[in-house]
Design an enzyme around this catalytic site. Structure first.
Site, PDB file in Angstrom:
ATOM      1  N   CYS A 142       0.692  -0.776   0.317  1.00 57.30           N
ATOM      2  CA  CYS A 142       0.040   0.107  -0.323  1.00 57.30           C
ATOM      3  C   CYS A 142       1.339   1.416  -0.368  1.00 57.30           C
ATOM      4  O   CYS A 142       1.567   1.716  -0.822  1.00 57.30           O
ATOM      5  CB  CYS A 142      -1.033  -0.175   1.110  1.00 57.30           C
ATOM      6  SG  CYS A 142      -2.265   1.657   0.910  1.00 57.30           S
ATOM      7  N   LYS A 163     -11.811   9.247  -0.702  1.00 60.58           N
ATOM      8  CA  LYS A 163     -10.874   7.494  -0.672  1.00 60.58           C
ATOM      9  C   LYS A 163     -10.937   6.654  -1.326  1.00 60.58           C
ATOM     10  O   LYS A 163     -12.748   6.460  -1.332  1.00 60.58           O
ATOM     11  CB  LYS A 163     -11.086   7.752   1.107  1.00 60.58           C
ATOM     12  CG  LYS A 163     -10.390   6.821   1.141  1.00 60.58           C
ATOM     13  CD  LYS A 163      -9.855   6.144   3.162  1.00 60.58           C
ATOM     14  CE  LYS A 163      -9.716   5.166   3.765  1.00 60.58           C
ATOM     15  NZ  LYS A 163      -9.832   5.064   5.314  1.00 60.58           N
ATOM     16  N   SER A 192      -7.371   0.645   1.092  1.00 59.33           N
ATOM     17  CA  SER A 192      -8.359   1.838   1.491  1.00 59.33           C
ATOM     18  C   SER A 192      -6.981   2.885   1.797  1.00 59.33           C
ATOM     19  O   SER A 192      -6.226   2.572   2.285  1.00 59.33           O
ATOM     20  CB  SER A 192      -8.132   1.252   2.712  1.00 59.33           C
ATOM     21  OG  SER A 192      -8.185   2.074   4.190  1.00 59.33           O
ATOM     22  N   HIS A 235      -4.699  -4.512   0.242  1.00 61.65           N
ATOM     23  CA  HIS A 235      -4.448  -5.064   1.533  1.00 61.65           C
ATOM     24  C   HIS A 235      -4.716  -6.554   1.468  1.00 61.65           C
ATOM     25  O   HIS A 235      -5.663  -7.113   2.534  1.00 61.65           O
ATOM     26  CB  HIS A 235      -4.859  -4.062   2.735  1.00 61.65           C
ATOM     27  CG  HIS A 235      -4.108  -3.156   2.870  1.00 61.65           C
ATOM     28  ND1 HIS A 235      -2.708  -2.756   3.694  1.00 61.65           N
ATOM     29  CD2 HIS A 235      -4.606  -1.636   3.014  1.00 61.65           C
ATOM     30  CE1 HIS A 235      -2.607  -1.222   3.813  1.00 61.65           C
ATOM     31  NE2 HIS A 235      -3.249  -0.498   3.427  1.00 61.65           N
ATOM     32  N   GLU A 237      -3.553  -8.398   3.296  1.00 64.24           N
ATOM     33  CA  GLU A 237      -3.282  -9.363   5.098  1.00 64.24           C
ATOM     34  C   GLU A 237      -4.581  -8.652   6.004  1.00 64.24           C
ATOM     35  O   GLU A 237      -4.678  -9.171   7.024  1.00 64.24           O
ATOM     36  CB  GLU A 237      -2.422  -8.511   5.918  1.00 64.24           C
ATOM     37  CG  GLU A 237      -2.489  -7.094   5.630  1.00 64.24           C
ATOM     38  CD  GLU A 237      -1.820  -6.406   4.966  1.00 64.24           C
ATOM     39  OE1 GLU A 237      -2.319  -5.315   5.566  1.00 64.24           O
ATOM     40  OE2 GLU A 237      -2.058  -6.274   4.143  1.00 64.24           O
ATOM     41  N   ARG A 249     -14.227   4.586  11.854  1.00 67.16           N
ATOM     42  CA  ARG A 249     -13.255   5.257  13.318  1.00 67.16           C
ATOM     43  C   ARG A 249     -13.531   6.820  11.867  1.00 67.16           C
ATOM     44  O   ARG A 249     -13.558   7.989  12.197  1.00 67.16           O
ATOM     45  CB  ARG A 249     -11.864   4.733  11.902  1.00 67.16           C
ATOM     46  CG  ARG A 249     -10.542   5.888  12.715  1.00 67.16           C
ATOM     47  CD  ARG A 249      -9.536   5.290  12.008  1.00 67.16           C
ATOM     48  NE  ARG A 249      -9.831   5.286  10.499  1.00 67.16           N
ATOM     49  CZ  ARG A 249      -8.612   5.075  10.111  1.00 67.16           C
ATOM     50  NH1 ARG A 249      -7.464   3.895  10.733  1.00 67.16           N
ATOM     51  NH2 ARG A 249      -8.604   4.736   9.006  1.00 67.16           N
TER      52      ARG A 249
END
Length: 301
Positions: A142, A163, A192, A235, A237, A249
């Site tokens: 990333c 985003k 992300s 990502h 993972e 968040r």
């Protein structure tokens, strides 16, 4: 794959509950085998979560691995207990005294800042330069991928208006590439970020091979043709609920985020989420360890 880690590392207990084989120092010393040395430069704020996510994926082959967790000396972590860092992490200065079979440089939530404004940028550049000569293959994730492409090849990141958050499908461009062995023609990647890498910018560099691309989020995966550097902008993972936690968040911060794409059932954030990328993630990390680390590195580093 047995992963050799400190017996007190919190990730150990999570992994053992999932029936993932981890090995303590005492047991590893009784085996007559040279384990792979993998350094993880963990730039993520929630370091313990990222440790568990990566160790879970590095456990999917019959190889034995020594894990070395690395922190930046020029940055003070506000989200990880200091005692945890002092006990389980080495400062970056320590890695310059040895060589590694593989290295992972993680993402970081700083992609909207110019690289040079990040407090640990000089330190990270030194690590990336060192890795080119002293690590057989480095995997950049990333923001780490964007940092590597910028520092090593001068490729700029492009900041987007909104985003990218969700599960985006990428097109496999080279099915004969060992890193992509076993992949479907289109595969899901948790994403992300506020930035993207453009296809034309990668293709302009003869030293790089473009391996996967998304019409929505740009370059997903590229590598150096000498196989020493791999850049993954997603990502793989991530846990199933990681994007949900990030969405919540961002809402609490008043950022008015869009609901992650192709993620919540019916785009209903109250619904439970399920992984669509777990098999892809295990395959990717298994291929990386096998074809780009284990089969390339010499017995004597």
């Amino acid at each position: 794959m047995p992963i050799k880690i400190d017996s007190d590392l919190p990730a150990r207990f999570t992994l053992e509950k999932e029936n993932i084989f981890v090995m303590t120092q005492e047991r590893a010393e009784s085996q007559d085998i040279r384990p792979l040395k993998i350094a993880i430069v963990n730039l993520m704020p929630t370091k313990e979560v990222t440790e568990t996510q990566l160790l879970r994926l590095l456990s999917n082959t019959p190889l034995q691995i020594d894990i070395f967790l690395v922190q930046m000396a020029s940055h003070v972590s506000r989200n990880t207990d200091r005692h945890h860092l002092e006990k389980f992490y080495m400062p970056s200065e320590a890695i310059f005294k040895q060589k590694f079979d593989g290295m992972i440089i993680t993402g970081a939530p700083v992609e909207q800042l110019p690289f040079e404004q990040i407090d640990y940028w000089t330190e990270l550049c030194r690590i990336m330069d060192y890795a080119r000569e002293n690590v057989f293959c480095t995997l950049y994730i990333c923001w780490g991928a964007m940092a590597g492409l910028y520092h090593l090849y001068g490729i700029e990141k492009h900041i987007c208006k909104q985003k990218y958050s969700g599960i985006f499908y990428s097109k496999l461009l080279d099915p004969n590439e060992p890193l992509m062995r076993g992949f479907d023609d289109y595969f899901p990647v948790p994403t992300s970020r506020y930035t993207k890498i453009l296809e034309d910018d990668v293709r302009a560099h003869k030293e790089l091979s473009l391996l996967a691309y998304s019409d929505s989020t740009g370059v997903t995966l590229t590598k150096s043709k000498d196989n020493r550097s791999i850049f993954m902008t997603g990502h793989l993972e991530y846990d199933p609920d990681t994007l949900a936690k990030e969405y919540q968040r961002d809402k609490e911060k008043g950022l008015n985020p869009r609901i992650p794409e192709n993620y919540f059932p019916g785009d209903d954030a109250s619904q439970p989420v399920f992984s669509k990328w777990r098999s892809t993630a295990h395959l990717f990390y298994s291929n990386w360890l096998n074809y780009y680390v284990y089969q390339e590195t010499p017995y004597r580093l």
